[in-house]
Structures are given as structure tokens and as C-alpha cells.
Write an enzyme that holds these catalytic residues in place. Structure first.
Site, mmCIF file in Angstrom:
data_model
loop_
_atom_site.group_PDB
_atom_site.id
_atom_site.type_symbol
_atom_site.label_atom_id
_atom_site.label_comp_id
_atom_site.label_asym_id
_atom_site.label_seq_id
_atom_site.Cartn_x
_atom_site.Cartn_y
_atom_site.Cartn_z
ATOM 1 N N ASP A 1 0.871 -1.168 0.000
ATOM 2 C CA ASP A 1 0.000 0.000 0.000
ATOM 3 C C ASP A 1 0.914 1.226 0.000
ATOM 4 O O ASP A 1 2.117 1.133 0.222
ATOM 5 C CB ASP A 1 -0.951 -0.015 1.206
ATOM 6 C CG ASP A 1 -2.154 0.909 0.987
ATOM 7 O OD1 ASP A 1 -2.118 1.731 0.045
ATOM 8 O OD2 ASP A 1 -3.135 0.823 1.760
HETATM 9 C C1 BGC Z 1 -4.997 3.384 0.118
HETATM 10 C C2 BGC Z 1 -5.171 2.362 -0.989
HETATM 11 C C3 BGC Z 1 -5.015 3.038 -2.326
HETATM 12 C C4 BGC Z 1 -3.681 3.748 -2.367
HETATM 13 C C5 BGC Z 1 -3.421 4.451 -3.671
HETATM 14 C C6 BGC Z 1 -3.738 4.186 -0.034
HETATM 15 O O1 BGC Z 1 -3.664 5.217 0.898
HETATM 16 O O2 BGC Z 1 -4.999 2.735 1.363
HETATM 17 O O3 BGC Z 1 -6.424 1.751 -0.891
HETATM 18 O O4 BGC Z 1 -5.125 2.084 -3.345
HETATM 19 O O5 BGC Z 1 -3.633 4.714 -1.331
HETATM 20 O O6 BGC Z 1 -4.207 5.557 -3.809
#
Ligand code: BGC
Length: 775
Positions: A273
């Protein structure tokens, strides 16, 4: 300042090797390319390209190649013909920037129903149809991977991102996720199922340690992922931000390799993530192939790790090979000429038609579908400022959101113009002068505009001029914050209660009806007020066509066929996990508090409820609920015939039942198959969902036989002592339910012998979590 940027790396590589013969990457020469790559190139391929670490010139060049608004990319290495690939959010559609500098063209995407609505459909084939359309937008906008679906379990209703997730039940989660993945990937683009794993809260999500015993972990928090991986072969998995029983999930070999790959057979890439955690070396070793969004420091850490032997050549090459295998699958690699013109019109129509399948009719004292109604008094800001989906990275940039007023108009019902004008001017004042957008920022959870105060005399006057009243109650939530068990979030505000009661009193006195529409992202308190109106329709936050779908259902153009994918409890504190969830936490805390020691529910969260999540707890403990898991009304009724349950030679159980539409209008029924295990094995919930099926649209009098096949492995529970999935011998009862509290027919089957499936003894907490006892 020492900063190796994406393009310099690529350019440097191109020049220094220009004279030697370079293998161009193909699907069949991955080993050859791998052999020719330098350590720097390999490290580069394992780390995403972070836009914010570029100069503005680099950004412009980068933006020309990537898709503006996409969350991330992988890095190109031009000398091998390795292109950059593009990763963008999900899950309620594709999230990219709707406008771009230097062009008047727009790049809107369809706002699909959020994850919870998809799960409420209990219809994997329809989910697949919707996400096939979603995947076409991914492909036609030049994106390679959709960062979706979100499939964390609804451990607690206040998790701020539950709307992105499916259900409190792992089977419903897993089967909905598998359908989602198949649909998107049928376009030749990938998904990233997320957030792996046990990422059940937003408070301190970057650091929080989910401490969970292995049985609950395996049966609940990993199960949905297991099903999606085994059934749908997602291209990628996103490891979450949080810790799990100690280490970060991103750095956990047992999770990312032993379980995900060795046990489940996953063969795609794992990406982190979006954060730069210091343990990059551990992440690589654990089998985390791609660091997103990517930072130069991570490349440096990988190079240093290989040089000093902490990362072996095999470990490095293993991950790089997987990245190359990923790259050759992508449309970017294949040179696909995307159109930037997906079929937005077609998708809007599909979403409009599909949405009523995810709407749940909670109450209906015979008032719905509306009859003889030509003028509606439409109250509640959500009626005009309809919430299509939650906030944060899951918020799709859609061209419009249809509200309920538009929906009524489309159905030929007049909406009272004065009331509409009051709400619209109030909304405009709040948004422009008070600067409350009612949505919240990207990482701020949500801000909801307070309800408009309407005085009783006005309502009385309007009750004379209109045929009925509709009140929309709205809530929003999103990434970065959990919800609160307070008025205005979990429960109604005093103002909302008063408006509801006054509307009910006045309209009832006039011999007219009141319908409540819930435009909410997650569970709220309903028990104290649900009998006041004449009907309650749970619309969730169902995407850009939501207002049309709601009105279609209210007017009877569509028959709602959604059922709850979670329990609505009576009180928040009835939920076992409420004891171990950040309670009304104001602001996320970002690190272990060394002064005071770790803070409960902030730095660590004990999953002390074990397997007693949702209906597993409420049904076993016999605790009353407001609405049970699987509940939902229809405009018609269904009869269930005598079921047939058989165990085949392959050990699979087939459970069949014929369902007949006994009412006056066409509709669909969802049959839920719950199984109660015999005593003798592990302590088990009273019953668990082991399968489900939905009829096609049945005309009055029409029947359909539904068959659910249950693999014996699906019946097994996880024994922590033997570290194996086990089924006990004995008689199993199969209950065919219209909900988890409404079993219409039973049958049974026998398993002559116990069965076991060995699993690795991994992912243990350092000390067992003290769990509550329910049975
Ligand atoms: C979120 C993810 C997301 C990623 C990219 C993160 O902060 O937890 O779900 O895909 O950002 O935007």
C-alpha cells in the site's frame, strides 16, 4: 541533493548499454532479460515512480506518459523495452483526473455502486457484468491495474472504509471479490485485491498492530482473500499498511509467501500500500515485489541489501522475474492503443439498471411501491445532494450524480418545488459561503452538512399540498478516519429525529405516508426509530445513478432484491469488537507512544472477539438485532419447496431448492445456505453461510430450482492446535434461509469420517489473544 530520478535512471541505462546487444523483453525471454539486468535496474523495477519526488519538467514528461490522477506507476527500463505501467484506484470505478491541462477533453469515469452495494446484490454474475464494464474504462483510459477490490472484512461497523469493503462474512466477501476480479480482468487488465490483511480500522492504520489468533485470522480475515485468489487469479495483491501479530504485513514472509503463494497458489505480484516503510529489505525478502508509490530511498535500500548480503540474489531475482512476468501481461507492454473513450453512456445505463439489486428494503407497511402519488414532499439534504460513494482514494471522479429529485421526475412524479428550492439554496450557502462540501477531503473521513431545520407549520402546510413525504438521511465516511458512535454518525442527531417524528405525525394525521431513504456508507442505529415511518429503503451509497435507482424502486419500476451483507445491531455496544475498536477517536496517532507504551486500539488492537464477528456472534449468543445478516424485503413473496441435499462421490455436497414467486409482481429471491456443524469438533458458531444463489427475475407464479455446491473444505474450521482445517464426522444441518434469522427449509447430510487439510503453523501472535467465550 542525492536523488536518482526515474527518467535519469532509464536514460542512463539506455546510454551505458546502447552499444551492447540488448534483449527486448518478450513473454518468452524473461530469463534472458533478467540475466542482462544490472543490480540497479533490478532494484528500479521493484520500486514505483513517485511523482512528488520529480522536478516540474520531469513531472510534465511523466504526465505525458502516464495517466494523470493515477495513484502510481512502475518504472520503465527502456533498453529492454520495459514500459512504465499504470496503477489507479478503485474500487467504485476508476479514479483518475477528470481534466488535464492543455485540453478541453474530459476523462470522467463511471461512479459504480460501492463494494457494500455489490455485496448486497448477492449476485456474482451481475457483479462480474458491472466490473467487466469497469475494466473497459481501465483499459480504454490507458491504465494497467485497478487497485481494487477492497475486501477487508467488516469487523466493526465504524471502520471508515467499510463502504469499499463487502461484508462481515468471508464467503460472501470472497465470492463477490472473485466475481469482481474476473470481470475487470476479462478486459486484459489487472486488479490488486487489497488490503492484505486484517486492515480493519483507519485510526493509526500505518502502524496499528492487528493482534488476532490464528483461527479467526484464517477463517475470517484471510478467507475472503483465499477464495478470490483460488477462484479468480488476480494479477496483484496489495499488502496493507498495518502490522499483523507483530511485523508489518508488507514485510511478512509467512503471509506473503507461505500462505499466499505456497498454500493458495498465488502467482502474481504483491505491491505495498502507498507508503515508504523503512523495512524495504524485509519487504523484498518477504515476497513483496513492488514498493508503491515508490521512493529513491527504497531503491537505495534494495541495492545496499543485495550488496551486503541481506537480500540474496535468488530473492532479488525471484521478485524481479515476477515483475517481468507482470509487465508482459499489461496492455502498455502489448502496445495497446487506448481510446480515452470508454462507453460511459452504456455503463451509466448498466449501473442504473443493476443498482436496485443492491438496495435493501428494510421496512414496508404496504406503502411501497407508491400508488396514486403524483406530488412528493422531498426532505433531507441527501435527496438533493445524493451521496454516490465515500471519500478518499475510493472516490471516483464521475461526471455527475443523479439525485432523488431527478429520479422522481424521471418517473413522472412531481417534487414539491418550494421544498426543493429551500434545500438547494441552503446547500449552495453551506457549500459556497460556509465551505462545507459535505464530502470531506481525500484523507479526512467526511464532513456532513447539518440537516436543514424545517418548522412544523411549514410541514403542515406542505402536507396539504403533497401526496406523501420522503426523508433522506445521509452519512458519509472514508479513508483516513473511522466513524464515531455518536449522534450524527452512528445515531441520528436530535434534529434528524425531530424532523422524522414531525413528518410522520403530520403526514399520518393527514392520512398520508412517510418513507425514509438511507443514503449511507455503513451501518447506523435503526432500532429506535425504524417503526416510525411507513417504509425504510436502504440505498447505501450506490453510485452515480443512485437517485434514479432509488426513485425506480420507490415507484415500483424496479423491485429491490438486495439483502444485508452485515448485521444491523440494536446498540453499538452489542457488538463484541466494540470493546477493541478505536472508540470515537478524534485524530489518527501515527506511531507507538514510547512515553506511555503502546496505546490500546491505536497502536495495537486485540481481536478479542475471535471468530464471533457479525451473525456468528449474534445468532450463537441469541442476542436480538435490529436487522439480521441476509435480511431484505421484496415487493413480492416467495415460497420454498422441500429441499434436496446430497453428498456426491467426490465428497461435494449439493443443496437444491425450488423457489416460487407467490406474490403479484416479478422479483428475485436470494436463497442463503447456512450449515450447522455437528458437536464434537471445534466450538462453532450456531451456523455459518456456506453458499447462496439468486433466482433470475421470476414472474408471479414462476419457479426456479437453485443449486449450491459446497466443497467439504468450505465446511472446515481451523484447528490451531493441529494447524489444520478440519471437518468433524456426523450430521450437518443445511438451512435454506431468506435471511440468517428466517430459515424456510432444512435438510441434513452425514459425513462418515472426519477430514483434515494441513496448513503451515504460521502467523501466530507472540502471545495468544485472550478471547471472549460465547459458547
Ligand atoms: C490506500 C489504498 C489506495 C492507495 C493508492 C492508499 O492510501 O490505502 O487503498 O489504493 O492509497 O491511492
Amino acid at each position: 541533493m542525492k536523488r536518482i530520478c526515474l527518467f535519469l535512471t532509464a536514460v542512463f541505462c539506455t546510454f551505458s548499454y546502447a552499444l551492447s546487444a540488448q534483449p527486448r523483453l518478450r513473454a518468452d525471454n524473461i530469463d534472458e532479460v533478467l540475466k542482462a539486468m544490472t543490480l540497479e535496474e533490478k532494484a528500479t523495477l521493484l520500486v514505483g515512480a513517485r511523482r512528488s519526488s520529480m522536478t516540474s519538467d520531469e513531472m510534465t514528461a511523466f504526465d505525458r506518459t502516464t495517466v494523470p490522477g493515477a495513484a502510481g506507476t512502475t518504472r520503465p527500463i527502456s533498453r529492454f523495452g520495459i514500459p512504465l505501467t499504470v496503477l489507479a484506484d478503485g474500487p467504485a470505478g476508476l479514479r483518475i483526473s477528470p481534466t488535464r491541462p492543455g485540453t478541453d477533453a474530459t476523462f470522467y469515469c463511471t461512479g459504480f455502486p460501492v463494494g457494500t452495494v455489490l455485496a448486497s446484490m448477492w449476485n456474482p454474475a451481475l457483479v462480474e457484468q458491472l466490473t467487466t464494464a469497469m475494466g473497459e474504462e481501465v483499459k480504454e483510459y490507458g491504465v494497467d491495474v485497478l487497485l481494487a477490490p477492497g475486501q477487508n472484512l467488516h469487523r466493526n461497523p465504524l471502520c471508515g472504509r467499510n463502504f469499499e469493503y463487502f461484508s462481515e462474512d468471508p464467503l460472501l466477501t470472497g465470492l463477490t471479490a472473485a466475481a469482481y476480479v474476473k470481470g475487470v480482468q476479462s478486459n486484459g487488465v489487472g486488479v490488486s485485491i487489497k488490503h492484505f490483511a486484517a486492515n480493519s480500522q483507519e485510526v493509526n492504520r500505518q502502524q496499528n498492530d492487528s493482534r488476532v489468533n490464528v483461527r479467526a485470522l484464517r477463517e475470517l480475515y484471510l478467507k475472503g482473500f483465499e477464495i478470490a485468489v483460488r477462484e479468480a487469479d488476480p494479477w496483484t495483491v496489495m499488502s496493507s499498511y498495518n502490522r499483523l501479530n507483530g511485523p508489518f504485513t508488507q514485510q511478512n514472509y509467512e503471509l506473503l509467501t507461505t500462505v499466499l503463494r505456497d498454500e493458495w497458489g498465488f502467482n502474481g505480484i504483491v505491491m505495498t500500500d502507498w507508503g515508504n516503510k523503512a523495512g524495504t529489505v524485509d519487504a523484498v525478502k518477504a515476497g513483496n515485489d513492488l514498493m508503491e508509490p515508490g521512493a529513491e530511498s527504497e531503491i537505495e535500500r534494495i541495492i545496499a541489501g543485495v550488496k551486503d548480503g541481506r537480500i540474496s540474489q535468488e530473492e532479488l531475482d525471484r521478485n524481479v522475474r515476477r515483475m517481468l512476468e507482470y509487465v508482459v501481461r499489461t496492455p502498455r507492454f502489448k502496445g495497446y492503443k487506448f481510446s480515452n473513450k470508454p462507453d460511459l453512456k452504456g455503463h451509466a445505463k448498466l449501473v442504473h439498471e443493476a443498482t436496485p439489486e443492491g438496495l435493501v428494503l428494510l421496512e414496508n407497511k404496504g406503502v411501497l411501491p407508491l400508488k396514486d402519488v403524483s406530488t412528493v414532499a422531498l426532505y433531507g439534504i441527501g435527496s438533493y445532494d445524493f451521496i454516490a460513494g465515500g471519500t478518499g482514494s475510493g472516490n471516483v471522479n464521475k461526471a455527475y450524480v443523479r439525485n432523488i429529485a431527478e429520479g422522481f421526475k424521471a418517473n413522472g412524479v412531481e417534487v414539491d418545488k418550494d421544498i426543493q428550492a429551500w434545500y438547494e439554496s441552503y446547500l449552495s450557502y453551506m457549500k459556497t459561503e460556509r465551505r462545507i462540501n459535505g464530502r470531506g477531503g481525500v484523507l479526512l473521513g467526511s464532513t456532513v452538512i447539518p440537516e436543514l431545520e424545517v418548522n412544523r407549520a411549514v410541514i403542515e402546510r406542505k402536507a396539504e399540498q403533497t401526496d406523501m413525504a420522503v426523508l433522506t438521511i445521509s452519512r458519509n465516511a472514508g479513508e483516513g478516519a473511522d466513524r464515531k458512535a455518536l449522534d450524527g454518525d452512528w445515531s441520528l442527531t436530535g434534529q434528524e429525529r425531530q424532523l422524522l417524528q414531525t413528518l410522520a405525525d403530520v403526514y399520518h394525521m393527514a392520512g398520508k405516508k412517510l418513507v425514509v431513504v438511507l443514503n449511507i456508507g455503513g451501518v447506523i442505529e435503526t432500532d429506535s426509530w425504524k417503526k416510525i415511518p411507513d417504509a425504510v429503503l436502504l440505498a447505501w451509497t450506490p453510485g452515480q445513478e443512485g437517485g434514479l435507482a432509488v426513485a425506480d424502486v420507490l415507484c415500483g419500476v424496479a423491485n429491490p432484491s438486495g439483502k444485508l451483507p452485515m448485521t444491523f445491531p440494536v446498540g453499538y455496544f452489542d457488538i463484541p469488537s466494540s470493546r477493541n475498536f478505536p472508540y470515537n477517536y478524534e485524530r489518527p496517532a501515527f506511531s507507538y507512544n514510547t512515553q506511555r507504551g503502546p496505546v490500546k486500539d491505536v497502536d495495537y488492537t486485540d481481536y478479542a472477539e475471535g471468530i464471533w464477528v457479525g451473525y456468528r456472534y449474534f445468532a450463537t449468543a441469541g442476542k436480538p438485532v435490529s436487522y439480521p445478516f441476509g435480511y431484505g424485503l421484496s415487493y413480492t413473496t416467495f415460497a420454498y419447496a422441500k429441499p434436496v441435499v446430497k453428498v456426491g462421490k467426490d465428497g461435494k455436497v449439493t443443496a437444491s431448492i425450488t423457489v416460487t414467486n407467490t406474490g403479484a409482481v416479478a422479483g428475485k429471491e436470494i436463497v442463503q445456505v447456512y450449515v450447522a456443524a455437528p458437536d464434537g469438533g471445534l466450538v462453532k458458531p450456531a451456523f455459518e453461510l456456506k453458499g447462496f444463489a439468486k433466482t433470475k427475475q421470476l414472474k408471479p407464479g414462476a419457479s426456479e430450482t437453485l443449486t449450491v455446491t459446497i466443497d467439504p473444505y468450505t465446511l472446515a474450521s481451523f484447528n490451531e492446535t493441529t494447524s489444520a482445517w478440519e471437518t468433524a464426522a456426523g450430521t450437518y444441518t443445511v438451512c435454506f434461509g431468506a435471511s440468517s434469522a428466517d430459515f424456510r427449509a432444512n435438510a441434513s447430510f452425514k459425513l462418515a469420517k472426519p477430514q483434515a487439510w494441513a496448513a503451515h503453523r504460521v502467523l501466530l501472535p507472540s502471545e495468544p489473544v485472550q478471547e471472549i467465550k460465547v459458547k
